[in-house]
Design an enzyme around this catalytic site. Structure first.
Site, mmCIF file in Angstrom:
data_model
loop_
_atom_site.group_PDB
_atom_site.id
_atom_site.type_symbol
_atom_site.label_atom_id
_atom_site.label_comp_id
_atom_site.label_asym_id
_atom_site.label_seq_id
_atom_site.Cartn_x
_atom_site.Cartn_y
_atom_site.Cartn_z
ATOM 1 N N TYR A 18 0.841 -1.201 0.000
ATOM 2 C CA TYR A 18 0.000 0.000 0.000
ATOM 3 C C TYR A 18 0.879 1.255 0.000
ATOM 4 O O TYR A 18 0.667 2.188 -0.775
ATOM 5 C CB TYR A 18 -0.943 -0.021 1.212
ATOM 6 C CG TYR A 18 -1.661 1.280 1.431
ATOM 7 C CD1 TYR A 18 -2.678 1.690 0.576
ATOM 8 C CD2 TYR A 18 -1.307 2.121 2.488
ATOM 9 C CE1 TYR A 18 -3.321 2.902 0.766
ATOM 10 C CE2 TYR A 18 -1.945 3.327 2.690
ATOM 11 C CZ TYR A 18 -2.955 3.713 1.823
ATOM 12 O OH TYR A 18 -3.585 4.918 2.010
ATOM 13 N N GLU A 40 -11.350 6.024 4.849
ATOM 14 C CA GLU A 40 -10.838 6.859 5.943
ATOM 15 C C GLU A 40 -11.915 7.110 6.994
ATOM 16 O O GLU A 40 -11.620 7.139 8.190
ATOM 17 C CB GLU A 40 -10.286 8.192 5.420
ATOM 18 C CG GLU A 40 -9.017 8.068 4.609
ATOM 19 C CD GLU A 40 -7.796 7.605 5.390
ATOM 20 O OE1 GLU A 40 -7.827 7.564 6.640
ATOM 21 O OE2 GLU A 40 -6.784 7.278 4.743
ATOM 22 N N TRP A 48 -5.369 1.938 10.602
ATOM 23 C CA TRP A 48 -5.501 1.850 9.152
ATOM 24 C C TRP A 48 -5.359 0.415 8.652
ATOM 25 O O TRP A 48 -6.031 -0.005 7.726
ATOM 26 C CB TRP A 48 -4.505 2.776 8.465
ATOM 27 C CG TRP A 48 -4.604 2.715 6.976
ATOM 28 C CD1 TRP A 48 -3.648 2.283 6.109
ATOM 29 C CD2 TRP A 48 -5.722 3.077 6.153
ATOM 30 N NE1 TRP A 48 -4.099 2.354 4.817
ATOM 31 C CE2 TRP A 48 -5.374 2.843 4.814
ATOM 32 C CE3 TRP A 48 -6.992 3.577 6.431
ATOM 33 C CZ2 TRP A 48 -6.238 3.087 3.749
ATOM 34 C CZ3 TRP A 48 -7.861 3.821 5.372
ATOM 35 C CH2 TRP A 48 -7.474 3.575 4.056
#
Length: 187
Positions: A18, A40, A48
């Protein structure tokens, strides 16, 4: 030869991929901007990596992040989503996703695209910070405060300043790669 990466992603292949391929790369496509906005907002209060591990499940559950479809979700669809163990089953965040899809399309109507609206806050180009150590990067800034307030005024939910700043980092509005990271100069 190993690459020098930002410290937050080292040691987890999903995180590293990522980081290497997406984080901090400027995104101007409305569909991708919406996807990151939804991810988000679901990340709020969580890590995350939790969201990243469930990203494909989110993609399936939320019709490939098609904001036009999401804006039309009804109570039955919300109930289906709340039963889906592959995503984060938070009723307020699920409902906020529908509200945010509707607000997203209103901004498209007003500005021609969400991209134009959001990128106007940084004059169309990324802010390049000089982060030495990732833990020293801010969690929010006066600019993320401003964007957060504007999004909330337009009806968005779960878009506090910290969520907005993480969004800015993810979509490349701000480059917070560590200065020694191989991606710092590339994005």
């Amino acid at each position: 030869m190993s690459k020098n990466r930002c410290g937050w992603c080292v040691g987890d292949l999903l995180y590293e991929d990522y980081h290497d391929d997406e984080w901090g790369v400027p995104v101007y496509d409305d569909a991708t901007l919406f996807e990151f906005l939804i991810l988000e907002t679901f990340q709020a209060g969580l890590s995350w990596i939790t969201v990243l591990k469930k990203r494909e499940n989110f993609r399936k559950a939320f019709d490939n992040f098609d904001y036009k479809k999401i804006a039309e979700y009804d109570t039955s669809k919300v109930e289906d989503l709340l039963r889906d163990t592959g995503i984060i089953r938070n009723k307020l965040k699920v409902k906020a996703t529908i509200t945010n899809a509707q607000a997203f399309m209103k901004i498209q109507d007003d500005y021609g695209s969400f991209s134009k609206y959001i990128w106007d806050f940084v004059d169309g180009k990324p802010i390049k910070n000089e982060v030495v150590y990732y833990k020293e990067a801010p969690a929010n800034t006066p600019l993320s405060d401003t964007i957060s307030k504007d999004l909330k005024k337009r009806g968005f939910k779960f878009v506090g300043s910290t969520v907005v700043y993480a969004y800015m980092q993810a979509t490349g509005m701000v480059n917070d790669h560590e200065v020694t990271c191989f991606r710092y100069r590339q994005v």
